[in-house]
Design an enzyme around this catalytic site. Structure first.
Site, mmCIF file in Angstrom:
data_model
loop_
_atom_site.group_PDB
_atom_site.id
_atom_site.type_symbol
_atom_site.label_atom_id
_atom_site.label_comp_id
_atom_site.label_asym_id
_atom_site.label_seq_id
_atom_site.Cartn_x
_atom_site.Cartn_y
_atom_site.Cartn_z
ATOM 1 N N THR A 192 0.856 -1.182 0.000
ATOM 2 C CA THR A 192 0.000 0.000 0.000
ATOM 3 C C THR A 192 0.893 1.235 0.000
ATOM 4 O OG1 THR A 192 -1.902 -0.919 1.116
ATOM 5 C CG2 THR A 192 -1.412 1.352 1.624
ATOM 6 N N VAL A 221 -13.778 -2.741 2.706
ATOM 7 C CA VAL A 221 -13.004 -1.508 2.583
ATOM 8 C C VAL A 221 -12.099 -1.402 3.798
ATOM 9 C CG1 VAL A 221 -13.120 1.011 2.499
ATOM 10 C CG2 VAL A 221 -14.790 -0.344 1.230
ATOM 11 N N GLY A 244 -1.145 -1.216 6.813
ATOM 12 C CA GLY A 244 -1.197 -2.330 7.750
ATOM 13 C C GLY A 244 -2.568 -2.980 7.756
ATOM 14 N N GLY A 246 -5.878 -3.047 8.065
ATOM 15 C CA GLY A 246 -6.804 -1.919 8.044
ATOM 16 C C GLY A 246 -7.913 -1.969 9.076
HETATM 17 N N1 ASP Z 1 -4.107 -0.872 5.093
HETATM 18 C C1 ASP Z 1 -4.454 -1.548 3.870
HETATM 19 C C2 ASP Z 1 -5.852 -2.083 3.994
HETATM 20 O O1 ASP Z 1 -6.183 -2.616 5.036
HETATM 21 C C3 ASP Z 1 -3.541 -2.666 3.516
HETATM 22 C C4 ASP Z 1 -2.064 -2.365 3.519
HETATM 23 O O2 ASP Z 1 -1.640 -1.384 4.111
HETATM 24 O O3 ASP Z 1 -1.277 -3.132 2.917
HETATM 25 O O4 ASP Z 1 -6.587 -2.051 3.033
#
Ligand code: ASP
Length: 326
Positions: A192, A221, A244, A246
């Site tokens: 991300t 989401v 992270g 989410g």
């Molecule tokens: N935070 C993002 C989500 O949960 C995923 C990520 O940070 O890799 O959609």
């Protein structure tokens, strides 16, 4: 006050042993090039909003990262992209979620902020809005890369009920104890993306964009487009972009909690970020990282995983990029 742009390309179980030096160079190069695009805007007196937009567009276009092209797959082998941006000067913000045809989701979020009376669009309506704003729509296959498909197939084979954080095979969001989850192929980690900046006018901005987590249920989401969870900016306090698990960032309202700690409890940026990253999030199993900058230009890039693709650049100075714990 020292203007700066800080970016991340996701946090997770990034192990040195599994990374080839060529791959490592590729990541450093990509991060540095992207930092330069934001840095140039700051050097020319551009706004923090413009700088974080340019950086996140660069990160979305780079297939190394889990945003835009190179996004992870849902459990239906589709893509669902989320993005948000916030202007610390005006507290204006724009977010979109669950889109699969907008080439650069962060540009759609920006248009929501600048050209709409609303702040958050999802799905079909978000795509219609983006098209009406003249943004480029693409066939959903544009976002697909073979390594992402392989990643989905592996997760389905090994943990069909788990949704897996992009670059962290051991991390999981649903149902299974961590010990039962096998790491993903360690040389295929992506992330991300996000950017925060302070410009020479003293204004802050934050932007985040993501494909979410591999094998996520359709319609899920995460925190990235949820203002106050994965993205937040206010000139009174700080600008934050997170990466992270989410669900936990949403439950802890992580980005806003950092701003609130600074505003109401008088904590420094560092104290507030460390409390959220190393106490609040882990208390409910939250894993990942974040980048944050305050109105004086102090910045911090903490994470509670093995690594986080990250970097920063001040006007007139060479960008600095890092992957592992230093
Ligand atoms: N935070 C993002 C989500 O949960 C995923 C990520 O940070 O890799 O959609």
């Amino acid at each position: 006050m020292k203007p700066v742009i800080v970016i991340h390309g996701g946090a997770g179980a990034i192990s040195r042993s599994a990374m080839t030096s060529e791959k490592e160079r590729e990541y450093h190069q990509a991060l540095a090039d992207i930092l330069r695009s934001g840095q140039k805007i700051l050097e020319q007196g551009g706004s923090a909003v413009e700088a974080v937009t340019a950086a996140v567009v660069g990160l979305e276009d780079c297939p190394l990262f889990n945003a835009g092209r190179g996004a992870v797959f849902t459990s239906d082998a589709t893509h669902e992209l989320d993005a948000a941006i916030m202007d610390g000067l005006t507290l204006r913000t724009g977010a979109i979620a669950n889109v699969h045809r907008i080439r650069n989701p962060i540009l759609a979020a920006r248009q929501v902020m600048l050209a709409s009376r609303h702040v958050f669009f999802v799905g079909e309506g978000a795509e219609r809005f983006a098209a009406a704003q003249g943004l480029e729509l693409v066939d959903p296959s544009y976002f697909s890369t073979p390594s992402r498909l392989e990643q989905l197939e592996r997760v389905r084979r090994e943990n069909p009920d788990a949704a897996v954080l992009d670059h962290d095979g051991q991390s999981k969001v649903e149902n299974q104890p961590a010990a039962e989850i096998h790491p993903l192929d360690m040389d295929k980690k992506f992330g991300t993306v996000g950017a925060v900046a302070l410009d020479q006018h003293g204004n802050l901005a934050a932007a985040t964009s993501t494909g979410g987590i591999t094998n996520k249920q359709v319609g899920r989401v995460g925190d990235a487009p949820v203002i106050g969870a994965g993205t937040y900016a206010s000139n009174q306090t700080c600008a934050v972009s997170a990466t992270g698990t989410g669900e936990m960032y949403i439950r802890k309202v992580a980005a806003y909690d950092i701003a609130a700690r600074m505003r109401y409890a008088g904590q420094t940026l560092e104290q507030a970020c460390n409390a959220v990253m190393f106490e609040e999030l882990p208390s409910i199993g939250g894993k990942g990282g974040l980048i944050a900058v305050d109105a004086q230009g102090h910045f911090i890039m903490p994470f509670n995983t093995e690594g986080m693709y990250r970097g920063y650049a001040h006007p007139g100075q060479a960008p600095v990029t890092e992957i592992y714990r230093s």
